[in-house]
Design a protein around this motif. Sequence first.
Motif, PDB file in Angstrom:
ATOM      1  N   GLU A 125       0.759  -1.704  -0.032  1.00  0.00           N
ATOM      2  CA  GLU A 125      -0.355   0.156  -0.206  1.00  0.00           C
ATOM      3  C   GLU A 125       0.928   1.052  -0.140  1.00  0.00           C
ATOM      4  O   GLU A 125       0.091   1.458  -0.952  1.00  0.00           O
ATOM      5  N   GLU A 126       1.800   1.454   0.604  1.00  0.00           N
ATOM      6  CA  GLU A 126       2.716   2.346   0.833  1.00  0.00           C
ATOM      7  C   GLU A 126       3.471   2.816  -0.101  1.00  0.00           C
ATOM      8  O   GLU A 126       3.537   3.962  -1.038  1.00  0.00           O
ATOM      9  N   LEU A 127       4.071   1.658  -0.852  1.00  0.00           N
ATOM     10  CA  LEU A 127       4.425   1.631  -2.268  1.00  0.00           C
ATOM     11  C   LEU A 127       3.453   2.487  -3.582  1.00  0.00           C
ATOM     12  O   LEU A 127       4.140   3.072  -4.546  1.00  0.00           O
ATOM     13  N   PHE A 128       2.227   1.346  -3.563  1.00  0.00           N
ATOM     14  CA  PHE A 128       1.111   3.120  -4.758  1.00  0.00           C
ATOM     15  C   PHE A 128       1.112   3.661  -4.456  1.00  0.00           C
ATOM     16  O   PHE A 128       1.093   4.740  -5.396  1.00  0.00           O
ATOM     17  N   SER A 129       0.756   4.221  -3.257  1.00  0.00           N
ATOM     18  CA  SER A 129       0.884   5.308  -2.251  1.00  0.00           C
ATOM     19  C   SER A 129       2.035   6.611  -3.694  1.00  0.00           C
ATOM     20  O   SER A 129       1.791   7.345  -3.838  1.00  0.00           O
ATOM     21  N   ALA A 130       3.467   6.081  -2.771  1.00  0.00           N
ATOM     22  CA  ALA A 130       4.377   6.538  -3.357  1.00  0.00           C
ATOM     23  C   ALA A 130       4.414   6.609  -4.192  1.00  0.00           C
ATOM     24  O   ALA A 130       4.529   7.907  -4.863  1.00  0.00           O
ATOM     25  N   ALA A 131       4.290   5.839  -5.190  1.00  0.00           N
ATOM     26  CA  ALA A 131       4.340   5.613  -6.860  1.00  0.00           C
ATOM     27  C   ALA A 131       3.319   6.604  -7.524  1.00  0.00           C
ATOM     28  O   ALA A 131       3.724   7.116  -8.771  1.00  0.00           O
ATOM     29  N   ARG A 132       2.127   6.637  -7.108  1.00  0.00           N
ATOM     30  CA  ARG A 132       0.765   7.066  -7.789  1.00  0.00           C
ATOM     31  C   ARG A 132       1.074   9.097  -7.362  1.00  0.00           C
ATOM     32  O   ARG A 132       0.646   9.509  -7.837  1.00  0.00           O
ATOM     33  N   THR A 133       1.699   8.952  -6.446  1.00  0.00           N
ATOM     34  CA  THR A 133       2.377  10.821  -6.217  1.00  0.00           C
ATOM     35  C   THR A 133       3.634  10.892  -6.929  1.00  0.00           C
ATOM     36  O   THR A 133       3.504  11.539  -7.825  1.00  0.00           O
ATOM     37  N   GLU A 134       4.704  10.067  -7.191  1.00  0.00           N
ATOM     38  CA  GLU A 134       5.357   9.895  -8.016  1.00  0.00           C
ATOM     39  C   GLU A 134       5.438  10.468  -9.420  1.00  0.00           C
ATOM     40  O   GLU A 134       5.943  11.083  -9.980  1.00  0.00           O
ATOM     41  N   PHE A 135       5.164   9.133 -10.383  1.00  0.00           N
ATOM     42  CA  PHE A 135       4.513   8.842 -10.890  1.00  0.00           C
ATOM     43  C   PHE A 135       3.151   9.025 -11.759  1.00  0.00           C
ATOM     44  O   PHE A 135       2.620   8.959 -11.370  1.00  0.00           O
ATOM     45  N   LYS A 136       3.025  10.091 -12.423  1.00  0.00           N
ATOM     46  CA  LYS A 136       2.073  10.769 -13.222  1.00  0.00           C
ATOM     47  C   LYS A 136       1.441   9.880 -14.554  1.00  0.00           C
ATOM     48  O   LYS A 136      -0.016   9.990 -14.710  1.00  0.00           O
ATOM     49  N   HIS A 137       2.615   9.042 -14.866  1.00  0.00           N
ATOM     50  CA  HIS A 137       1.945   7.944 -16.169  1.00  0.00           C
ATOM     51  C   HIS A 137       2.567   6.582 -15.238  1.00  0.00           C
ATOM     52  O   HIS A 137       3.207   6.198 -16.194  1.00  0.00           O
ATOM     53  N   MET A 138       1.073   6.340 -14.948  1.00  0.00           N
ATOM     54  CA  MET A 138       1.269   5.278 -14.279  1.00  0.00           C
ATOM     55  C   MET A 138      -0.241   4.253 -14.426  1.00  0.00           C
ATOM     56  O   MET A 138      -1.342   4.296 -14.187  1.00  0.00           O
ATOM     57  N   GLU A 139       0.354   2.857 -14.756  1.00  0.00           N
ATOM     58  CA  GLU A 139      -0.668   2.697 -14.731  1.00  0.00           C
ATOM     59  C   GLU A 139      -0.865   1.168 -14.152  1.00  0.00           C
ATOM     60  O   GLU A 139       0.228   0.107 -13.629  1.00  0.00           O
ATOM     61  N   GLN A 140      -1.489   0.414 -13.273  1.00  0.00           N
ATOM     62  CA  GLN A 140      -2.036  -0.771 -12.012  1.00  0.00           C
ATOM     63  C   GLN A 140      -2.834  -1.301 -12.446  1.00  0.00           C
ATOM     64  O   GLN A 140      -3.437  -1.541 -12.700  1.00  0.00           O
ATOM     65  N   TYR A 141      -2.192  -3.064 -12.044  1.00  0.00           N
ATOM     66  CA  TYR A 141      -2.809  -3.888 -12.301  1.00  0.00           C
ATOM     67  C   TYR A 141      -2.031  -4.797 -11.019  1.00  0.00           C
ATOM     68  O   TYR A 141      -1.549  -5.105 -10.668  1.00  0.00           O
TER      69      TYR A 141
END
Length: 218
Positions: free
Chosen positions: A78-94
């Motif tokens: 959850e922490e990794l996802f939250s940080a990545a969503r903030t840092e990367f504007k072009h991100m897709e997740q599955y």
Amino acid sequence: DDSVEVGIRNIKVALKRLRHFARSGNELELDVDGTIRATADNGGYLDLRLVPERRNRAKVLLLFDVGGSMDYHVRICEELFSAARTEFKHMEQYYFHNFLYDSVWQNNARRYAERRPLWDVIHTYGSDYKLILVGDATMSPYEITHQGGSVEFWNDEAGAIWLRRLLDQFPKAIWLNPEPKKYWQETESIRLTRELMEGRMYSLTLDGLEQGMRDLSR
């Protein structure tokens, strides 16, 4: 430093290594050096110069293993996802379960009703995307190497084949493993996954994240 608490803030610091800045959009920021030069050329009269804002253009495809033994690692994921969503504007997740097969999903509550074929993912996102797989790679080796190895449904092709297809499309790829590194050599499925990843497996710690981001930035 593995002795430091991971946390969202520290994860963000580690993720900042994966940056590809480019000027884009209509939003402007002050060009300090250009303003100083223009003001000097203008006899000391302030001459503001503006340029398009620099934004991180790195593109990330983030695939999370969910369920089963991954339940023990929910907080760090959850922490990794939250940080990545903030840092990367072009991100897709599955999401996937245990290993990659012919489909993935984005809504875990509707994982059986709203699956997306992995072929679609491969054909939708360009090879400029950085692929980050997150999972403990802890399962029966049969789930990786054999047809019908999935514990949820019948897979016509082995998971190893699907992972190779992903890596062919996304050559910049790493696997982040939340399982303590001291257990990696003792677990056959982790060894197999590391081989398929050509050694590009890193621990889901601050040190591992730093190494992984350096790998993706090469």
